[in-house]
Write an enzyme that holds these catalytic residues in place. Structure first.
Site, PDB file in Angstrom:
ATOM      1  CB  SER A  75      -0.900   0.036   1.095  1.00 12.90           C
ATOM      2  OG  SER A  75      -2.005   0.891   1.196  1.00 12.90           O
ATOM      3  CG  ASP A  91      -3.070   4.132  -1.440  1.00 18.04           C
ATOM      4  OD1 ASP A  91      -3.789   4.049  -2.606  1.00 18.04           O
ATOM      5  OD2 ASP A  91      -3.349   3.350  -0.426  1.00 18.04           O
ATOM      6  CG  ASP A 118      -3.070  -0.624  -2.431  1.00  9.70           C
ATOM      7  OD1 ASP A 118      -3.211   0.443  -1.825  1.00  9.70           O
ATOM      8  OD2 ASP A 118      -3.605  -1.583  -1.767  1.00  9.70           O
ATOM      9  CG  ASP A 178      -6.368   0.762  -0.703  1.00 11.04           C
ATOM     10  OD1 ASP A 178      -5.823   1.827  -0.554  1.00 11.04           O
ATOM     11  OD2 ASP A 178      -6.550  -0.043   0.221  1.00 11.04           O
TER      12      ASP A 178
END
Length: 447
Positions: free
Chosen positions: A102, A239, A241, A243
């Site tokens: 992440s 960010d 990843d 999400d």
């Protein structure tokens, strides 16, 4: 049962070191393969990754472990966590695996496991997997990586799904897009341009080591500068990843997750799409959001910090919208998890429909001063056993009445007490936060 490998967001750590070493990654794949083989579902798993240099070998080890159990892997290559969740739910897959840490720096990585439902695996299944992983490691497992080839149809399927949620398109919008050199680097600009927007890209050139580096949703200064320089309609930052998403308005103002919840909740309510006239947020969401939603006839429910808890409350109440200040927003009509690109589409949809910008759409959000103080402690005790701390909390609550909030909690992962005070004026907020923190230090013998 306490889990030793899985945290709130999968297995995470330094890439190459336990538990993200080749042998353990292979064991994770083998254990998941065994679970899939017993499930009676499709003997196939989708694997995706972000742009970290360690992603490819970790994905190959997980796939090698799956192959040990005769479970096939379909490799999406660089994609987003919500993309893997969508494909796991709608494709011929028993589960999904996302290789990502992440918003962490590139040296870290992680393995996130997603059920066929599109939700994270339940705790009991993670416990079963841990037992199996440790059994495999004790048995002297020899890792053997698989050869993976990217299936480009997977990302196309996901982008088609997102584009289909906005048939009106984004024609005429001028956007600046910061992809944190991560998962969205190629997907987000392609999506927004396909829908008719003019896109200025920044931090969309991943090299394996620059993910999240002074970029993306944790570092908004560069996005703000470019939005102002380009006179863009809006900027969006993801960010690593993808999400979560945060925004910058035409005037350069930061539009966080609270502001996103307000403008999208009002839009959904006006169209009869906000189930129960309810929004789910966390204890960290600003009191100003609660006030602004109340003025619109919308109830706000609060949960502990973490998208896991937001989603649990949404499922319990049937709420269609929930999220966090950090920009992790869940639109349950379309997704089972927070999705930064989906959030951006919903925000831009509101802008296009209203014919106005983010400044105007969030003008009624009065953000109350909020201060978070972290106090390192040697031990944890119930607040009921700390009379001087309780006295300071009561004094703050009495001073603010219903115009402020005090939240004191212990961190779940670090030896910290977190003191959050929110109120109508900065001076009182700082005063009470520091007084409460001081008493915690005195009572718990802070280092």
């Amino acid at each position: 049962m306490a889990r030793l490998l899985f945290g709130t967001d999968g297995i995470r750590g330094l890439a190459g070191a336990y538990p993200l070493d080749p042998k353990t990654a292979h064991a994770v794949g083998a254990a998941l393969g065994k679970l899939v083989a017993k499930s009676g579902q499709e003997q196939q798993v989708i694997i995706g990754m972000d742009t970290r240099e360690s992603g490819s070998w970790l994905a190959a080890e997980v796939a090698g472990g799956l192959a040990r159990q005769q479970v096939l892997s379909d490799f999406a290559g660089v994609t987003t966590t919500p993309g893997v969740a969508y494909l796991a739910r709608t494709g011929p897959f028993a589960a999904g695996v996302m290789i990502s840490a992440s918003h962490n720096p590139y040296q870290d990585n992680g393995i996130k496991l997603i059920a066929h439902t599109g939700y994270k695996l339940p705790d009991e299944q993670e416990e079963q997997l841990e037992s199996e992983i440790f059994a495999l490691l004790r048995g002297g497992l020899t890792p053997a990586s698989a050869t993976l080839k990217v299936d480009e149809d997977l990302d196309h399927t996901y982008i088609d799904h997102l584009a289909g949620t906005l048939p009106g398109g984004l024609g005429g919008l001028r956007l600046v897009v910061d992809c944190a050199n991560g998962s969205a680097s190629f997907l987000a600009p392609e999506l927004f341009e396909r829908l008719g927007a003019s896109v200025h890209r920044i931090n969309c050139s991943p090299d394996g080591r620059n993910i999240n580096l002074n970029s993306g949703s944790l570092h908004l200064d560069s996005l703000r500068k470019v939005v102002l320089a380009e006179s863009a309609d809006a900027g969006v930052a993801f960010d690593g990843d993808a999400d979560r998403a945060l925004f910058v308005s035409r005037s350069g103002r930061i539009i966080d997750g609270d502001a996103v919840l307000l403008l999208t909740a009002r839009y959904l309510k006006d169209r009869g799409l906000l189930h129960g006239q309810t929004v789910v947020a966390t204890v960290m969401s600003n009191l100003g959001l609660e006030r602004a939603l109340t003025a619109q006839g919308i109830k706000m429910l609060r949960t502990p910090v973490g998208d896991k808890y937001v989603l649990e409350e949404m499922l319990r109440t049937g709420a269609t919208l929930g999220g966090e200040q950090s920009g992790h927003v869940i639109f349950h009509e379309y997704a089972t998890t927070g999705d930064g690109m989906l959030t951006a589409l919903r925000v831009f949809e509101v802008m296009r429909t209203a014919g106005t910008g983010l400044d105007e759409l969030t003008a009624d959000l009065k953000v109350y001063p909020q201060l978070l103080v972290n106090v390192r402690v040697k031990e944890r005790k119930p607040l009921e056993d700390l009379p001087s701390v309780k006295a300071e909390i009561r004094a703050a609550e009495a001073s603010f009445g219903d115009t402020g909030r005090v939240l004191v909690r212990f961190s779940g992962t670090e030896p910290l007490a977190r003191v959050m005070v929110e109120g109508p004026d900065q001076e009182r907020v700082e005063n009470f936060a520091n007084r409460i923190a001081s008493q915690i230090r005195a009572e718990l013998g802070a280092e």
